[in-house]
Scaffold this motif. Structure first.
Motif, PDB file in Angstrom:
ATOM      1  N   GLY A 138      -5.429   5.530 -17.530  1.00  0.00           N
ATOM      2  CA  GLY A 138      -5.775   4.312 -17.275  1.00  0.00           C
ATOM      3  C   GLY A 138      -5.211   3.578 -16.156  1.00  0.00           C
ATOM      4  N   LEU A 139      -3.838   3.860 -15.954  1.00  0.00           N
ATOM      5  CA  LEU A 139      -3.193   3.215 -14.861  1.00  0.00           C
ATOM      6  C   LEU A 139      -3.489   3.554 -13.392  1.00  0.00           C
ATOM      7  CD1 LEU A 139       0.470   2.639 -16.519  1.00  0.00           C
ATOM      8  CD2 LEU A 139      -1.362   0.900 -16.025  1.00  0.00           C
ATOM      9  N   LEU A 140      -3.940   4.749 -13.556  1.00  0.00           N
ATOM     10  CA  LEU A 140      -4.204   5.423 -12.208  1.00  0.00           C
ATOM     11  C   LEU A 140      -5.790   4.700 -11.755  1.00  0.00           C
ATOM     12  CD1 LEU A 140      -3.922   9.269 -11.989  1.00  0.00           C
ATOM     13  CD2 LEU A 140      -3.603   7.730 -10.421  1.00  0.00           C
ATOM     14  N   ARG A 141      -6.526   4.374 -12.737  1.00  0.00           N
ATOM     15  CA  ARG A 141      -7.632   3.513 -12.524  1.00  0.00           C
ATOM     16  C   ARG A 141      -7.252   1.882 -11.809  1.00  0.00           C
ATOM     17  NH1 ARG A 141      -9.300   5.504 -17.533  1.00  0.00           N
ATOM     18  NH2 ARG A 141      -9.174   3.485 -18.656  1.00  0.00           N
ATOM     19  N   ARG A 142      -6.263   1.428 -12.198  1.00  0.00           N
ATOM     20  CA  ARG A 142      -5.610   0.222 -11.659  1.00  0.00           C
ATOM     21  C   ARG A 142      -5.120   0.442 -10.322  1.00  0.00           C
ATOM     22  NH1 ARG A 142      -4.671  -4.871 -13.466  1.00  0.00           N
ATOM     23  NH2 ARG A 142      -2.824  -6.100 -12.362  1.00  0.00           N
ATOM     24  N   VAL A 143      -4.498   1.660 -10.184  1.00  0.00           N
ATOM     25  CA  VAL A 143      -4.021   2.089  -8.630  1.00  0.00           C
ATOM     26  C   VAL A 143      -5.158   2.191  -7.686  1.00  0.00           C
ATOM     27  CG1 VAL A 143      -3.184   3.985  -7.435  1.00  0.00           C
ATOM     28  CG2 VAL A 143      -1.885   3.202  -9.452  1.00  0.00           C
ATOM     29  N   LYS A 152       0.734  -1.103   0.186  1.00  0.00           N
ATOM     30  CA  LYS A 152       0.038   0.021  -0.042  1.00  0.00           C
ATOM     31  C   LYS A 152       0.743   1.229  -0.066  1.00  0.00           C
ATOM     32  CE  LYS A 152      -3.946  -2.315   0.402  1.00  0.00           C
ATOM     33  NZ  LYS A 152      -4.488  -2.690  -0.805  1.00  0.00           N
ATOM     34  N   SER A 153       1.988   1.254   0.776  1.00  0.00           N
ATOM     35  CA  SER A 153       2.804   2.486   0.521  1.00  0.00           C
ATOM     36  C   SER A 153       3.511   2.645  -0.673  1.00  0.00           C
ATOM     37  CB  SER A 153       3.813   2.477   1.542  1.00  0.00           C
ATOM     38  OG  SER A 153       4.902   1.368   1.408  1.00  0.00           O
ATOM     39  N   VAL A 154       3.844   1.693  -1.459  1.00  0.00           N
ATOM     40  CA  VAL A 154       4.360   1.761  -2.905  1.00  0.00           C
ATOM     41  C   VAL A 154       3.304   2.265  -3.576  1.00  0.00           C
ATOM     42  CG1 VAL A 154       5.456   0.876  -4.593  1.00  0.00           C
ATOM     43  CG2 VAL A 154       6.303   0.437  -2.217  1.00  0.00           C
ATOM     44  N   LEU A 155       2.088   1.716  -3.439  1.00  0.00           N
ATOM     45  CA  LEU A 155       0.834   1.823  -4.226  1.00  0.00           C
ATOM     46  C   LEU A 155       0.629   3.579  -4.118  1.00  0.00           C
ATOM     47  CD1 LEU A 155      -1.147   0.697  -6.088  1.00  0.00           C
ATOM     48  CD2 LEU A 155      -2.627   0.596  -4.265  1.00  0.00           C
ATOM     49  N   ALA A 156       0.546   4.057  -2.804  1.00  0.00           N
ATOM     50  CA  ALA A 156       0.223   5.348  -2.652  1.00  0.00           C
ATOM     51  C   ALA A 156       1.291   6.051  -3.536  1.00  0.00           C
ATOM     52  CB  ALA A 156       0.351   5.673  -1.220  1.00  0.00           C
ATOM     53  N   PHE A 176       1.689   9.132 -10.639  1.00  0.00           N
ATOM     54  CA  PHE A 176       0.973   9.449 -11.848  1.00  0.00           C
ATOM     55  C   PHE A 176       0.231  10.650 -12.036  1.00  0.00           C
ATOM     56  CE2 PHE A 176       0.689   4.578 -12.291  1.00  0.00           C
ATOM     57  CZ  PHE A 176       1.050   4.705 -13.717  1.00  0.00           C
ATOM     58  N   ASN A 177      -0.238  11.287 -10.759  1.00  0.00           N
ATOM     59  CA  ASN A 177      -0.766  12.633 -10.704  1.00  0.00           C
ATOM     60  C   ASN A 177       0.383  13.505 -11.011  1.00  0.00           C
ATOM     61  OD1 ASN A 177      -3.700  12.500 -10.142  1.00  0.00           O
ATOM     62  ND2 ASN A 177      -2.969  11.397  -8.247  1.00  0.00           N
ATOM     63  N   PRO A 180      -0.110  17.505 -18.754  1.00  0.00           N
ATOM     64  CA  PRO A 180      -1.356  17.125 -18.941  1.00  0.00           C
ATOM     65  C   PRO A 180      -1.867  16.605 -20.271  1.00  0.00           C
ATOM     66  CG  PRO A 180      -1.230  19.517 -18.826  1.00  0.00           C
ATOM     67  CD  PRO A 180       0.288  18.909 -18.608  1.00  0.00           C
ATOM     68  N   GLN A 181      -1.046  17.000 -21.468  1.00  0.00           N
ATOM     69  CA  GLN A 181      -1.169  16.544 -22.675  1.00  0.00           C
ATOM     70  C   GLN A 181      -0.058  15.779 -23.134  1.00  0.00           C
ATOM     71  OE1 GLN A 181      -4.211  17.312 -24.094  1.00  0.00           O
ATOM     72  NE2 GLN A 181      -4.812  18.485 -22.310  1.00  0.00           N
ATOM     73  N   GLY A 182       0.541  15.101 -22.270  1.00  0.00           N
ATOM     74  CA  GLY A 182       1.715  14.252 -22.727  1.00  0.00           C
ATOM     75  C   GLY A 182       1.424  13.228 -23.399  1.00  0.00           C
ATOM     76  N   GLU A 183       2.541  12.635 -23.764  1.00  0.00           N
ATOM     77  CA  GLU A 183       2.791  11.657 -24.692  1.00  0.00           C
ATOM     78  C   GLU A 183       2.014  10.347 -24.052  1.00  0.00           C
ATOM     79  OE1 GLU A 183       3.750   9.343 -27.877  1.00  0.00           O
ATOM     80  OE2 GLU A 183       4.123  11.423 -27.718  1.00  0.00           O
ATOM     81  N   TYR A 184       1.982  10.138 -22.620  1.00  0.00           N
ATOM     82  CA  TYR A 184       1.482   9.022 -21.886  1.00  0.00           C
ATOM     83  C   TYR A 184       0.302   9.626 -21.041  1.00  0.00           C
ATOM     84  CZ  TYR A 184       6.292   7.871 -23.438  1.00  0.00           C
ATOM     85  OH  TYR A 184       7.409   7.615 -24.314  1.00  0.00           O
ATOM     86  N   ALA A 185      -0.173  10.528 -21.328  1.00  0.00           N
ATOM     87  CA  ALA A 185      -1.262  11.121 -20.496  1.00  0.00           C
ATOM     88  C   ALA A 185      -2.430   9.949 -20.561  1.00  0.00           C
ATOM     89  CB  ALA A 185      -1.838  12.399 -20.751  1.00  0.00           C
TER      90      ALA A 185
END
Length: 174
Positions: free
Chosen positions: A166-171, A138-142, A148-149, A156-161
């Motif tokens: 999507g990966l924040l949803r997984r988090v 959980k600490s590494v997840l936080a 990601f934020n 905000p308009q980056g190559e990997y935004a």
């Protein structure tokens, strides 16, 4: 078939597109030809691998220019990431993010968050691939959530935004 061959794996992104992105940055950088060749060959050898020992980079000490060292640091961190050496990958991406090459800085910042997410869930799945959420770090997840934020606030308009969102949803799911 695609799902059975690596859907969701960290190695799924080690593909032609990611290799091309790196190689295009090597071509654009102000590097001696020998360094350019060494870096391009190292990235091509990494392509498609989910394990990499860095020996594929060859004589890394031959990369002496400042932009060459930044690209080498990023490439080594990517190899560590794809090989599951998340601590080494994290250190490498942090170093690369502090550099001066814009693409390396942005991509390394994104990869810091991806590395933390992979590290947080490293032991979270049983032998059948079923999640054991109590085993998530959980600490590494936080930290991953924060990273990601940070990436999304910085680019905000980056190559990997879209990927970061999507990966924040997984988090949040974890």
């Amino acid at each position: 078939d695609t799902f059975l061959n690596g859907e969701g794996s960290r190695c799924r992104s080690n593909d032609d597109d990611s290799a091309t992105a790196f190689i295009s940055q090597v071509v654009k950088a102000d590097l001696p030809d020998a360094e350019r060749l060494l870096l391009v060959n190292g990235r091509v050898r990494l392509l498609g691998a989910c394990t990499w020992e860095g020996a594929s980079l060859g004589d890394a000490q031959l990369v002496q220019s400042a932009p060459g060292r930044e690209l080498r640091t990023y490439l080594q961190a990517a190899g560590d990431f794809y090989s599951g050496r998340f601590g080494d990958a994290q250190r490498g991406f942090v170093a690369a993010a502090a550099g001066s090459l814009p693409w390396v800085k942005e991509t390394a910042l994104y990869m810091i968050a991806r590395t933390e997410l992979n590290q947080a869930q490293e032991n979270a799945f049983d032998e059948y691939g079923m999640p054991q959420l109590e085993r998530v770090d959980k600490s590494v997840l936080a930290n991953s959530d924060t990273s990601f934020n940070l990436y999304l606030n910085t680019y905000p308009q980056g190559e990997y935004a879209l990927s970061a969102q999507g990966l924040l949803r997984r988090v949040h799911w974890l």
